[in-house]
Design a protein around this motif. Sequence first.
Motif, PDB file in Angstrom:
ATOM      1  N   TYR A   1      -0.942   1.501   0.592  1.00 59.18           N
ATOM      2  CA  TYR A   1      -0.558   2.900   0.814  1.00 59.18           C
ATOM      3  C   TYR A   1      -0.897   3.740  -0.413  1.00 59.18           C
ATOM      4  CZ  TYR A   1       2.186   7.052   1.870  1.00 59.18           C
ATOM      5  OH  TYR A   1       2.568   8.352   2.093  1.00 59.18           O
ATOM      6  N   PHE A   2      -0.616   3.220  -1.599  1.00 58.10           N
ATOM      7  CA  PHE A   2      -0.946   3.922  -2.836  1.00 58.10           C
ATOM      8  C   PHE A   2      -2.445   4.159  -2.947  1.00 58.10           C
ATOM      9  CE2 PHE A   2      -2.407   3.045  -7.265  1.00 58.10           C
ATOM     10  CZ  PHE A   2      -2.080   4.273  -7.821  1.00 58.10           C
ATOM     11  N   LEU A   3      -3.251   3.129  -2.668  1.00 64.84           N
ATOM     12  CA  LEU A   3      -4.702   3.262  -2.781  1.00 64.84           C
ATOM     13  C   LEU A   3      -5.257   4.235  -1.747  1.00 64.84           C
ATOM     14  CD1 LEU A   3      -5.654  -0.489  -3.392  1.00 64.84           C
ATOM     15  CD2 LEU A   3      -5.527   1.345  -5.089  1.00 64.84           C
ATOM     16  N   SER A   4      -4.790   4.152  -0.515  1.00 67.02           N
ATOM     17  CA  SER A   4      -5.305   5.049   0.534  1.00 67.02           C
ATOM     18  C   SER A   4      -4.925   6.500   0.250  1.00 67.02           C
ATOM     19  CB  SER A   4      -4.791   4.621   1.906  1.00 67.02           C
ATOM     20  OG  SER A   4      -3.397   4.808   2.012  1.00 67.02           O
ATOM     21  N   SER A   5      -3.762   6.725  -0.375  1.00 69.62           N
ATOM     22  CA  SER A   5      -3.343   8.090  -0.683  1.00 69.62           C
ATOM     23  C   SER A   5      -4.243   8.726  -1.731  1.00 69.62           C
ATOM     24  CB  SER A   5      -1.890   8.107  -1.165  1.00 69.62           C
ATOM     25  OG  SER A   5      -1.758   7.460  -2.412  1.00 69.62           O
ATOM     26  N   HIS A   6      -5.000   7.909  -2.452  1.00 70.88           N
ATOM     27  CA  HIS A   6      -5.954   8.422  -3.433  1.00 70.88           C
ATOM     28  C   HIS A   6      -7.397   8.153  -3.000  1.00 70.88           C
ATOM     29  CE1 HIS A   6      -2.851   9.597  -6.256  1.00 70.88           C
ATOM     30  NE2 HIS A   6      -2.268   8.439  -6.043  1.00 70.88           N
ATOM     31  N   LEU A   7      -7.578   8.000  -1.683  1.00 69.84           N
ATOM     32  CA  LEU A   7      -8.902   7.907  -1.043  1.00 69.84           C
ATOM     33  C   LEU A   7      -9.714   6.709  -1.533  1.00 69.84           C
ATOM     34  CD1 LEU A   7      -9.930  11.695  -1.087  1.00 69.84           C
ATOM     35  CD2 LEU A   7      -8.644  10.437   0.655  1.00 69.84           C
TER      36      LEU A   7
ATOM     37  N   THR B   1     -18.963  -0.298   9.119  1.00 67.68           N
ATOM     38  CA  THR B   1     -18.522  -1.089   7.971  1.00 67.68           C
ATOM     39  C   THR B   1     -17.734  -0.212   7.005  1.00 67.68           C
ATOM     40  OG1 THR B   1     -20.654  -0.640   6.917  1.00 67.68           O
ATOM     41  CG2 THR B   1     -20.427  -2.712   8.110  1.00 67.68           C
ATOM     42  N   VAL B   2     -18.021   1.090   6.983  1.00 63.20           N
ATOM     43  CA  VAL B   2     -17.281   2.019   6.135  1.00 63.20           C
ATOM     44  C   VAL B   2     -16.320   2.800   7.021  1.00 63.20           C
ATOM     45  CG1 VAL B   2     -17.435   3.961   4.558  1.00 63.20           C
ATOM     46  CG2 VAL B   2     -19.211   2.208   4.542  1.00 63.20           C
ATOM     47  N   VAL B   3     -15.038   2.715   6.718  1.00 63.70           N
ATOM     48  CA  VAL B   3     -14.034   3.436   7.494  1.00 63.70           C
ATOM     49  C   VAL B   3     -13.224   4.305   6.539  1.00 63.70           C
ATOM     50  CG1 VAL B   3     -13.884   1.674   9.284  1.00 63.70           C
ATOM     51  CG2 VAL B   3     -12.392   1.524   7.305  1.00 63.70           C
ATOM     52  N   SER B   4     -12.437   5.196   7.106  1.00 63.97           N
ATOM     53  CA  SER B   4     -11.625   6.096   6.294  1.00 63.97           C
ATOM     54  C   SER B   4     -10.552   5.303   5.543  1.00 63.97           C
ATOM     55  CB  SER B   4     -10.962   7.146   7.180  1.00 63.97           C
ATOM     56  OG  SER B   4      -9.955   6.546   7.980  1.00 63.97           O
ATOM     57  N   PRO B   5     -10.006   5.868   4.460  1.00 64.56           N
ATOM     58  CA  PRO B   5      -8.958   5.148   3.703  1.00 64.56           C
ATOM     59  C   PRO B   5      -7.759   4.754   4.561  1.00 64.56           C
ATOM     60  CG  PRO B   5      -9.780   6.991   2.428  1.00 64.56           C
ATOM     61  CD  PRO B   5     -10.410   7.102   3.781  1.00 64.56           C
ATOM     62  N   GLU B   6      -7.360   5.612   5.503  1.00 70.92           N
ATOM     63  CA  GLU B   6      -6.204   5.299   6.353  1.00 70.92           C
ATOM     64  C   GLU B   6      -6.515   4.138   7.288  1.00 70.92           C
ATOM     65  OE1 GLU B   6      -7.530   8.300   5.982  1.00 70.92           O
ATOM     66  OE2 GLU B   6      -5.997   9.272   4.735  1.00 70.92           O
TER      67      GLU B   6
ATOM     68  N   VAL C   1     -17.129   4.952 -13.220  1.00 75.53           N
ATOM     69  CA  VAL C   1     -16.318   5.323 -14.382  1.00 75.53           C
ATOM     70  C   VAL C   1     -15.598   6.636 -14.123  1.00 75.53           C
ATOM     71  CG1 VAL C   1     -16.362   5.978 -16.822  1.00 75.53           C
ATOM     72  CG2 VAL C   1     -17.768   4.079 -16.024  1.00 75.53           C
ATOM     73  N   GLN C   2     -16.330   7.613 -13.613  1.00 74.90           N
ATOM     74  CA  GLN C   2     -15.718   8.913 -13.356  1.00 74.90           C
ATOM     75  C   GLN C   2     -14.648   8.816 -12.282  1.00 74.90           C
ATOM     76  OE1 GLN C   2     -16.277  11.718 -15.257  1.00 74.90           O
ATOM     77  NE2 GLN C   2     -14.415  12.261 -14.140  1.00 74.90           N
ATOM     78  N   SER C   3     -14.895   7.983 -11.266  1.00 71.34           N
ATOM     79  CA  SER C   3     -13.887   7.786 -10.221  1.00 71.34           C
ATOM     80  C   SER C   3     -12.605   7.224 -10.818  1.00 71.34           C
ATOM     81  CB  SER C   3     -14.410   6.836  -9.140  1.00 71.34           C
ATOM     82  OG  SER C   3     -15.466   7.422  -8.421  1.00 71.34           O
ATOM     83  N   PHE C   4     -12.766   6.250 -11.723  1.00 69.40           N
ATOM     84  CA  PHE C   4     -11.568   5.665 -12.317  1.00 69.40           C
ATOM     85  C   PHE C   4     -10.854   6.651 -13.237  1.00 69.40           C
ATOM     86  CE2 PHE C   4      -9.227   3.423 -15.602  1.00 69.40           C
ATOM     87  CZ  PHE C   4      -8.371   2.677 -14.812  1.00 69.40           C
ATOM     88  N   LEU C   5     -11.602   7.447 -13.991  1.00 68.72           N
ATOM     89  CA  LEU C   5     -10.967   8.402 -14.899  1.00 68.72           C
ATOM     90  C   LEU C   5     -10.131   9.422 -14.127  1.00 68.72           C
ATOM     91  CD1 LEU C   5     -13.778   9.078 -17.533  1.00 68.72           C
ATOM     92  CD2 LEU C   5     -11.867   7.470 -17.643  1.00 68.72           C
ATOM     93  N   ASP C   6     -10.597   9.809 -12.951  1.00 64.40           N
ATOM     94  CA  ASP C   6      -9.811  10.722 -12.117  1.00 64.40           C
ATOM     95  C   ASP C   6      -8.573  10.030 -11.544  1.00 64.40           C
ATOM     96  OD1 ASP C   6     -11.712  12.659 -12.572  1.00 64.40           O
ATOM     97  OD2 ASP C   6     -12.828  12.253 -10.734  1.00 64.40           O
ATOM     98  N   PHE C   7      -8.717   8.752 -11.266  1.00 67.76           N
ATOM     99  CA  PHE C   7      -7.645   7.967 -10.640  1.00 67.76           C
ATOM    100  C   PHE C   7      -6.641   7.424 -11.660  1.00 67.76           C
ATOM    101  CE2 PHE C   7      -6.677   3.429  -9.415  1.00 67.76           C
ATOM    102  CZ  PHE C   7      -5.710   3.716  -8.452  1.00 67.76           C
TER     103      PHE C   7
END
Length: 396
Positions: free
Chosen positions: A305-311, A363-368, A182-188
């Motif tokens: 691109y939009f999603l990766s720019s916001h991590l 399995t977990v990689v950076s947003p880019e 929830v907090q992640s979405f509120l920031d986003f």
Amino acid sequence: DPDKHYLMYEHERVPIAVCEREPSSIIAFALSCKEYKTALEDLSKASNAAADEPQQAVSAESWVKSSPARLSDSLLSQQSRISTDSEPLKDADSADKQKKQTINPHIELQFSDANAKFYCRIYYAREFHRMREEIMESSEEEFVRSLSHCVNWQARGGKSGAVFYATEDDRFILKQMPRLEVQSFLDFAPHYFTYITGAVQQKRPTALAKILGVYRIGYKNSQNNTEKKLDLLVMENLFYGRKMAQVFDLKGSLRNRNVKTDSGKESCEVVLLDENLLKLIHDNPLYIRSHCKAILRGAIHSDAYFLSSHLIIDYSLLVGRDDTTDQLVVGIIDYIRTFTWDKKLEMVVKSTGILGGQGKMPTVVSPELYRARFCEAMDKYFLMVPDHWTSLGINC
């Protein structure tokens, strides 16, 4: 029934009975009551005034009150009241957002009858209301009617363990959210509103499955001694009104992305993954026309691109093949998970072999990296039907 509550007013256009087993009915009642509409008008006036005269804006401290997470025992039977949220916005990347911090964007409503007390916190009430008006073909009244009844819904292929509901008319899906999400979405959220409304107004293609509201609801019933608190996200059902022959959840990775199925039974009852798709398209490729391929590619690349720019990472492309029209229905889902410090640590551990890590691609990689892998894979999954213009001029 002790879990049903008839709180509606006689003048309401959409009569709604609140049912504890149907959490969406609490949201529907909150969105239909006059207190919500009054608060929405006040938010709009305050926002316009702040935009015109920012120097006269009220300080954020004046909006802070006691936490609304607990219901007050002073609520009177058959009454509703509104209070402001206590959580200030944390995202202040620009001067424009700093102006908006002076106005609390969330609305909280509390209502009760003789046996139970309810509350509903409507996150970013004005922004979601305006976005629904912008992107939805149906009216706000129809949205409320859909939310008035829901049933438990099993998300096929889901691994998060989250609880899902579907509205009775199958138009919308409700997903339970953990507090961190929830907090992640509120920031986003401010970035999300800007991106989606901009895409609609500029007629720019986007494949993001639309999130139409985020709510925190709760109730306490003194008659049967039950209580519950839920954070819920309301999103569109991409497959509403369609008969799906096959459904795929695609991430662009081949690591643990296979579902075992009985031969010849790859139907919509099982959500297939990337490896399943690659096996299927070897004999039956997913062909799309050249202009569809261009639009889909543009939408996916722009969204990623939009999603990766916001991590943001771990999103998927949900793909369904409509059996009646032979069309592909696509949408990017699960785009709230952010690349937090614990994910960074997991990536380092898995990629270096520390603490028993395998030293392979994590399995977990950076947003880019996730964006690049995702876009490259989606380009390969959907093949373009060649036409008489294809390769024109080559080898002349």
